[in-house]
Every structure is written in C-alpha cells, then in structure tokens.
Write a protein that holds these residues in place. Structure first.
Motif, PDB file in Angstrom:
ATOM      1  N   GLN A   1      -8.558 -17.522 102.035  1.00 23.92           N
ATOM      2  CA  GLN A   1      -7.110 -17.569 101.848  1.00 23.92           C
ATOM      3  C   GLN A   1      -6.591 -19.004 101.939  1.00 23.92           C
ATOM      4  N   HIS A   2      -7.198 -19.768 102.869  1.00 29.93           N
ATOM      5  CA  HIS A   2      -6.809 -21.183 102.994  1.00 29.93           C
ATOM      6  C   HIS A   2      -7.147 -21.951 101.719  1.00 29.93           C
ATOM      7  N   MET A   3      -8.343 -21.682 101.157  1.00 32.28           N
ATOM      8  CA  MET A   3      -8.737 -22.328  99.901  1.00 32.28           C
ATOM      9  C   MET A   3      -7.795 -21.931  98.769  1.00 32.28           C
TER      10      MET A   3
ATOM     11  N   GLY B   1      -9.990 -15.602 106.028  1.00 37.11           N
ATOM     12  CA  GLY B   1      -8.998 -16.628 106.348  1.00 37.11           C
ATOM     13  C   GLY B   1      -9.315 -17.939 105.660  1.00 37.11           C
ATOM     14  N   GLY B   2     -10.640 -18.293 105.657  1.00 37.04           N
ATOM     15  CA  GLY B   2     -11.044 -19.512 104.972  1.00 37.04           C
ATOM     16  C   GLY B   2     -10.797 -19.424 103.476  1.00 37.04           C
TER      17      GLY B   2
ATOM     18  N   GLU C   1      -1.194 -24.873  96.159  1.00 39.39           N
ATOM     19  CA  GLU C   1      -0.429 -26.096  96.402  1.00 39.39           C
ATOM     20  C   GLU C   1      -0.800 -27.178  95.398  1.00 39.39           C
TER      21      GLU C   1
ATOM     22  N   GLN D   1      -4.674 -21.047  99.158  1.00 41.20           N
ATOM     23  CA  GLN D   1      -3.408 -21.737  99.402  1.00 41.20           C
ATOM     24  C   GLN D   1      -3.486 -23.198  98.981  1.00 41.20           C
ATOM     25  N   GLU D   2      -4.614 -23.835  99.294  1.00 41.87           N
ATOM     26  CA  GLU D   2      -4.794 -25.229  98.881  1.00 41.87           C
ATOM     27  C   GLU D   2      -4.708 -25.362  97.367  1.00 41.87           C
TER      28      GLU D   2
END
Length: 520
Positions: free
Chosen positions: A182-184, A179-180, A190, A186-187
């Motif tokens: 995936q968050h990175m 999840g972390g 973006e 996504q960041e």
C-alpha cells in the motif's frame, strides 16, 4: 469375513479420517463424513467442495445428521444390492465411492487431497499426500504444512505449531506486507500527481515562453516596420526637395537660354548688315555680357546623408538589445525557480583550498593541509565539487565572484579525472567558463570560445537542464546571458564545479561565495 459384513463395516467409515463415523453428517450433495473432519476440511475457505464429487457450497456446510433408522437401513442385508437400496432412497451419492472398495485407499482419498480456492487459481493442498491425514500442523523449520503423523516421523525433531497459530502469525505478516504494498502504491500515486503537476507547470512555462516570444518579436517587428517607414519617409521628402531645387534651376536655365538665343539672333542679323554706321552704333550694346549665373559649381543631389540606412538599422539594434534584455530577465527569473542549496564537498577539495564551516565559501591558501588522499580529492589542481548531484531535471545556483581576477565555474560529471593533469572540456566531462588575467573570459568548449562581455560580472548564475542537455551561465546583476552549452548528452550525475584559482600573492585572494538565490 463375508462380503456382506465387509461392506457393512466399510460403509460406516469416514473417507477423510478412515475411521468409523464420529457424529456422522451428510453435506448438501448427499455424501457423508465425520462432522469434525468435514468442518476442518472446510475451515480455511468461505467456499468448500465435496471431497468426492467436488460440488461447491458457500458459507457454513448445511449439515444433515444421519438418524438411527438410516444407519439401520444401510446395515440391513437383503432386498438386492446395497447400491439398489440406496437408489430407492435417493441416496446413491453416499455409496458412489464405495462401489470400488477393491481399489487402493490412495485412489479413494485422491479427491480429498486438493481443491482450488475461490477467486484464485492456486491449488490448495488439504490432505497429507503421504499419510492421508488433514494438514493441521505447521513445521517452522521446513515452512510447510504437516499432519499429526508427519510430526511423529519426518518432522519429529522439528519445531511445529498448530496451523491456526501459524495462520495468525502469517496474517500479521500479510498485514505488514500489504502495508508495504500500500505504501508503494501511495508513493506511485504521489509520483503520478507529481508528474501531472510537472506537466501543468511545463504547460504554464510553455505558454509563458510563447507569450514572451510573441511580445518580443512583436516589439521587434514593430520597431523594424517603424524604422523602415521613417527611413522611407525621410528619403522621399529629401528626394522631393531635391526635385524642387532642380526644377528651379531648370527654370532659371531656360530663361537664360531664351535670353541668349535672342542675343545670338541680334548678333547674327547685325553681322549681315552693310550699314557701317548702324553696325558701329549697335555693337557696343550687344557686346556687353548678358546677366547670367555661373552654373559650373552648381549640381543637384539628394540631401540624404551617407549612412542613413545604417543609422536606422542601428536604432533597430538598440531595440533588439532592449528586447534581448527583457527576454534574459524573464529567462533568469524562470531558471531561479530551480535553485538548489549547494554546499561544497570537503572530501573533494584540494589540500590547499580553505572551505568555510558552512561549505559556502572557498579560497586558496598557502599552506597545504594534511588530508587523506582519497580518490575523490583533486590533486594537484585546485578544484572542489558540490555535494549535491543531479541525474535528472533542472538545477540552478549562484556564485559571487566579486574582487577576483581568476576563477572557474560550471558543472562536471562524477567520473572526471581528479588526479594529475586535468583537461577541461565537455569531452572530458566539464561544462565550464573561466576568467583569466582579470578580463579574459572564455567558454571551455572542445575548441575554447573567447567571450566578449560589456561589463565584469560580480555574481554568476549556473543553470543545468539535464534532459535538454543545456548548461547556461548568466551575469546575475546585469541580467545578461553569458554563454550556453547546448545539445549535450549527460549520462552521469552532474556536480557543481568551482575553482578560486591560486592566490597570486594576494591579488586573487577573494573567495568564491555560494549565495542564496532570490526567487521572484
């Protein structure tokens, strides 16, 4: 014990657990094991390998249970060697590892110790190297997989749990970790979109800048060409008029010359006469002066007045001022798009400065406040910085300076000197302008530059382009560019920099006010 009985005993032992088969099965390659042992060996992977021949198979093992007759055949003596009997039944793979019973058990177990996970080059340890038992427990203290024998020896006092439980916990941690990640991801996706958008905005700004420049220079060139054409036309017309007057003068002069020549001829002839009567009677009429103009004060010159070309260029200058004003208006509109909400940092303010509760106003007070002398605070110079720093990109803010006779505005890097004497210059980390004595404006470059302003600014805009190395100042209401520092190199954070200067017995009591920026 005879070799025949030894062979019969050993050949019915599982090479994983080293005990006699329990519910013996054969896998697809032909080698036989306890069903539970081979199932545990393959439990963590979709792909498994035979511990002996390393032949791979996927999914659930295709187990073949050995029937009673096969056991009896394997145990029956005679008919040549055991290897020969197995070959005759196409079962040679069962006994391949058993033909070396004289070897150490460690050699027999080596093929079971490790395997490679599918799709991964990491080697997976399946068996305990020390006890040659399946790794089916997990030591929490040492964070390692162990077998049941390890729990009774090296890890006896440690907290151990079944491998399956640790597997579940680790799966949860893997989910959190993923999840972390995936968050990175996504960041960064973006950020890619942000950069792409910035490129599009930059492209749009560049196109608009080109368009404005083309319009400005086109207008300027048109004005120059028009002024030049008009000037040439005026000069040519005046020259033609001068030539026409000159032609009239020449014609009149030629007529007078003709008349005077005729008179000269008559006088010459009369001077040679011997007739006394004729001379005396004719001379009075010839002695009367002929009717001519006084040409001594007459001259011919162009009607062009002195300074015609200069006045024409002055008209171009007026056009240039109009073009510059339009360009400045467009420039100011664009810089306002980078407006930030600046608030003043009380931890940097000199003890005599008075900040409003919202951090938008600052003025000089008579009484020195009892404030901590922290390293960030200016003392004795009456200065304050904004809270918002910039280490990349662009920012813009506006300050109302109406009613003041002295002030300092600009930006400064984070590491500027805040104690004792402060030398203001780009070399020392300041990019500022100031007002002194009510009308003296100056850019505080390494060699200060006196600024000539047509009118006194009531509101000053400050713009910074970090990457381009630019700090610009504008008269907001007059939409006039005051001054720009260019070619700067910034290596630290830059902060808004303000000083209302001393109160000066009330003549400079008005505050500096950070005002909201109206974006067009």
């Amino acid at each position: 014990m005879s070799s025949r009985s030894l062979l019969s005993e050993e050949q019915f032992k599982c090479s994983i657990c080293l005990d006699v088969f329990t519910e013996s099965v054969s896998i697809t390659c032909g080698h036989n094991f306890c069903k539970a042992c081979i199932a545990m060996y393959c439990q963590c992977d979709n792909m498994c390998q035979c511990p002996f021949c390393m032949e791979q198979f996927y999914g659930e093992p295709d187990f073949k249970k050995l029937d009673k007759q096969e056991f009896e055949f394997l145990a029956k003596p005679g008919e040549g060697s055991i290897e020969h009997k197995l070959t005759s039944k196409n079962q040679t793979k069962w006994m391949n590892p058993l033909v070396k019973l004289t070897d150490k058990k460690e050699k027999l177990m080596n093929p079971v110790d490790k395997m490679v996970s599918p799709g991964n080059t990491q080697v997976v340890q399946k068996m305990c190297k020390k006890h040659h038992r399946p790794l089916e427990m997990f030591c929490k203290r040492d964070q390692t997989c162990v077998c049941v024998m390890c729990i009774k020896t090296d890890h006896e006092a440690h907290y151990t749990i079944p491998l399956q439980e640790e597997y579940k916990e680790t799966k949860v941690q893997l989910g959190i970790e993923n999840g972390g990640v995936q968050h990175m991801i996504q960041e960064r996706l973006e950020k890619v979109q942000e950069i792409q958008l910035s490129i599009e905005i930059s492209k749009s700004d560049a196109e608009r800048e080109i368009s404005d420049s083309i319009q400005a220079f086109t207008a300027l060139v048109h004005s120059i060409e028009k002024s030049q054409a008009e000037l040439i036309e005026v000069i040519e017309e005046k020259q033609k008029a001068a030539e026409k007057r000159a032609e009239g003068f020449i014609k009149d002069l030629e007529q007078e010359i003709t008349e005077l020549k005729r008179r000269s001829t008559e006088l010459e002839q009369l001077s040679h006469t011997e007739d006394h009567l004729h001379l005396l009677q004719s001379f009075p009429s010839l002695s009367t002066p002929p009717h001519t103009k006084d040409w001594s004060e007459i001259s011919v010159h162009s009607d062009l007045s002195i300074g015609t070309a200069r006045r024409a260029v002055c008209q171009i200058e007026d056009t240039l001022v109009d073009v510059l004003k339009k360009l400045c208006e467009a420039e100011l509109r664009r810089t306002r798009q980078y407006a930030v909400d600046v608030t003043l940092d009380p931890d940097t303010a000199h003890p005599r400065l008075r900040l409003s509760d919202d951090g938008k106003r600052v003025k000089h007070g008579y009484v020195r406040k009892d404030l901590p002398d922290n390293p960030e605070r200016f003392d004795p110079v009456v200065l304050v910085l904004g809270k918002q720093g910039l280490s990349s990109g662009r920012f813009y803010y506006e300050v109302q300076v109406e009613g003041k006779t002295e002030w300092d505005l600009g930006v400064a890097r984070e590491s500027i000197n805040r104690k004792g004497e402060v030398t203001v210059s780009p070399e020392k980390g300041h990019w500022t302008i100031w007002l002194r004595n009510g009308s003296e404006y100056m850019a505080l470059t390494d060699t200060p530059v006196l600024l000539s302003l047509k009118q006194k600014p009531q509101k000053v805009g400050v713009f910074v382009d970090y990457e381009d190395g630019q700090v610009s100042f504008y008269d907001v209401e007059a939409t006039f560019h005051i001054y720009s520092y260019t070619g700067c190199t910034f290596t630290e954070k830059l902060y808004p920099y303000l000083s209302p200067c001393l109160n000066d017995e009330g003549t400079n009591s008005a505050p500096l006010i950070i005002t909201p920026v109206q974006k067009s």
